[in-house]
Write a protein that holds these residues in place. Structure first.
Motif, PDB file in Angstrom:
ATOM      1  N   LEU A 202       0.812  -1.203   0.000  1.00 62.51           N
ATOM      2  CA  LEU A 202       0.000   0.000   0.000  1.00 62.51           C
ATOM      3  C   LEU A 202       0.853   1.263   0.000  1.00 62.51           C
ATOM      4  CD1 LEU A 202      -2.789  -1.006   2.513  1.00 62.51           C
ATOM      5  CD2 LEU A 202      -2.850  -1.042   0.020  1.00 62.51           C
ATOM      6  N   TRP A 203       1.951   1.251   0.728  1.00 59.18           N
ATOM      7  CA  TRP A 203       2.859   2.375   0.704  1.00 59.18           C
ATOM      8  C   TRP A 203       4.211   1.942   1.239  1.00 59.18           C
ATOM      9  CZ3 TRP A 203      -0.506   1.998   4.853  1.00 59.18           C
ATOM     10  CH2 TRP A 203       0.031   2.130   6.125  1.00 59.18           C
ATOM     11  N   SER A 204       5.189   2.740   0.935  1.00 59.87           N
ATOM     12  CA  SER A 204       6.549   2.519   1.403  1.00 59.87           C
ATOM     13  C   SER A 204       7.148   3.887   1.678  1.00 59.87           C
ATOM     14  CB  SER A 204       7.355   1.784   0.332  1.00 59.87           C
ATOM     15  OG  SER A 204       8.690   1.632   0.754  1.00 59.87           O
ATOM     16  N   GLU A 205       7.765   4.050   2.818  1.00 56.34           N
ATOM     17  CA  GLU A 205       8.378   5.331   3.134  1.00 56.34           C
ATOM     18  C   GLU A 205       9.611   5.117   3.976  1.00 56.34           C
ATOM     19  OE1 GLU A 205       6.018   7.047   6.888  1.00 56.34           O
ATOM     20  OE2 GLU A 205       4.768   6.805   5.118  1.00 56.34           O
ATOM     21  N   ALA A 206      10.516   6.045   3.906  1.00 52.54           N
ATOM     22  CA  ALA A 206      11.747   5.949   4.692  1.00 52.54           C
ATOM     23  C   ALA A 206      11.436   6.178   6.162  1.00 52.54           C
ATOM     24  CB  ALA A 206      12.749   6.978   4.205  1.00 52.54           C
ATOM     25  N   LEU A 207      12.119   5.453   6.996  1.00 51.79           N
ATOM     26  CA  LEU A 207      12.042   5.660   8.439  1.00 51.79           C
ATOM     27  C   LEU A 207      13.237   6.531   8.787  1.00 51.79           C
ATOM     28  CD1 LEU A 207      10.661   4.928  11.107  1.00 51.79           C
ATOM     29  CD2 LEU A 207      12.153   2.942  11.233  1.00 51.79           C
ATOM     30  N   MET A 208      12.971   7.719   9.263  1.00 52.07           N
ATOM     31  CA  MET A 208      14.033   8.695   9.479  1.00 52.07           C
ATOM     32  C   MET A 208      14.446   8.764  10.942  1.00 52.07           C
ATOM     33  SD  MET A 208      14.334   9.731   6.397  1.00 52.07           S
ATOM     34  CE  MET A 208      15.378  11.147   6.503  1.00 52.07           C
ATOM     35  N   ALA A 209      15.724   8.979  11.145  1.00 50.49           N
ATOM     36  CA  ALA A 209      16.258   9.246  12.478  1.00 50.49           C
ATOM     37  C   ALA A 209      16.554  10.739  12.534  1.00 50.49           C
ATOM     38  CB  ALA A 209      17.519   8.440  12.731  1.00 50.49           C
ATOM     39  N   VAL A 210      15.945  11.442  13.478  1.00 53.52           N
ATOM     40  CA  VAL A 210      16.173  12.874  13.646  1.00 53.52           C
ATOM     41  C   VAL A 210      17.024  13.039  14.891  1.00 53.52           C
ATOM     42  CG1 VAL A 210      15.088  15.125  13.981  1.00 53.52           C
ATOM     43  CG2 VAL A 210      13.952  13.376  12.586  1.00 53.52           C
ATOM     44  N   ILE A 211      18.215  13.586  14.682  1.00 53.49           N
ATOM     45  CA  ILE A 211      19.159  13.732  15.797  1.00 53.49           C
ATOM     46  C   ILE A 211      19.767  15.136  15.745  1.00 53.49           C
ATOM     47  CG2 ILE A 211      19.707  11.281  16.043  1.00 53.49           C
ATOM     48  CD1 ILE A 211      22.118  11.668  14.314  1.00 53.49           C
ATOM     49  N   PRO A 212      20.191  15.664  16.895  1.00 59.01           N
ATOM     50  CA  PRO A 212      20.810  16.992  16.919  1.00 59.01           C
ATOM     51  C   PRO A 212      22.111  17.018  16.117  1.00 59.01           C
ATOM     52  CG  PRO A 212      20.321  16.229  19.156  1.00 59.01           C
ATOM     53  CD  PRO A 212      20.094  15.080  18.232  1.00 59.01           C
ATOM     54  N   ALA A 213      22.459  18.187  15.609  1.00 63.03           N
ATOM     55  CA  ALA A 213      23.667  18.340  14.807  1.00 63.03           C
ATOM     56  C   ALA A 213      24.933  17.984  15.579  1.00 63.03           C
ATOM     57  CB  ALA A 213      23.765  19.775  14.277  1.00 63.03           C
ATOM     58  N   ASN A 214      24.913  18.132  16.905  1.00 65.03           N
ATOM     59  CA  ASN A 214      26.107  17.834  17.705  1.00 65.03           C
ATOM     60  C   ASN A 214      26.122  16.395  18.239  1.00 65.03           C
ATOM     61  OD1 ASN A 214      24.044  18.146  19.555  1.00 65.03           O
ATOM     62  ND2 ASN A 214      25.214  19.459  20.939  1.00 65.03           N
ATOM     63  N   HIS A 215      25.199  15.567  17.813  1.00 68.36           N
ATOM     64  CA  HIS A 215      25.141  14.163  18.244  1.00 68.36           C
ATOM     65  C   HIS A 215      26.274  13.381  17.580  1.00 68.36           C
ATOM     66  CE1 HIS A 215      23.663  10.064  18.705  1.00 68.36           C
ATOM     67  NE2 HIS A 215      22.845  10.524  19.644  1.00 68.36           N
TER      68      HIS A 215
END
Length: 102
Positions: free
Chosen positions: A25-38
């Protein structure tokens, strides 16, 4: 920010295997959102093993339950139990709170 893996869901009714048919039915990326200083921020992609010590935020609504189950299953395959915080929020509000560091 990196992509851990793409996510695919197949929805089908409960029935005997020989009687079942499924359709993507659908496919989407699973994103990791992390701080720039991680420490992981410089990586172009991430693996599930990279994320075993991280806390995951998922919504109660929308695709949140499927994301919760997907993260749990992927980390369990590596012998880990994920830390998951669940929030009631619309997708747009959820994204804004992540950008604000909440």
């Amino acid at each position: 920010m990196g992509v851990a893996r793409s996510t695919r869901y197949h929805l089908r009714p409960r029935c005997a295997e020989e009687d079942c048919h499924s359709r993507l039915l659908w496919s989407e990326a699973l994103m990791a959102v992390i701080p720039a200083n991680h420490p992981l921020a410089d990586r172009p992609t991430l693996t599930w093993a990279d994320l075993t010590a991280e806390t995951f935020l998922v919504r109660y609504g929308g695709t949140g339950p499927q994301a919760h189950d997907h993260v749990t299953r992927r980390l369990a395959e590596l012998g880990h139990h994920p830390r998951i915080l669940r929030k009631w929020a619309a997708r747009r509000c959820f994204t804004w709170s992540l950008k604000a560091g909440a």
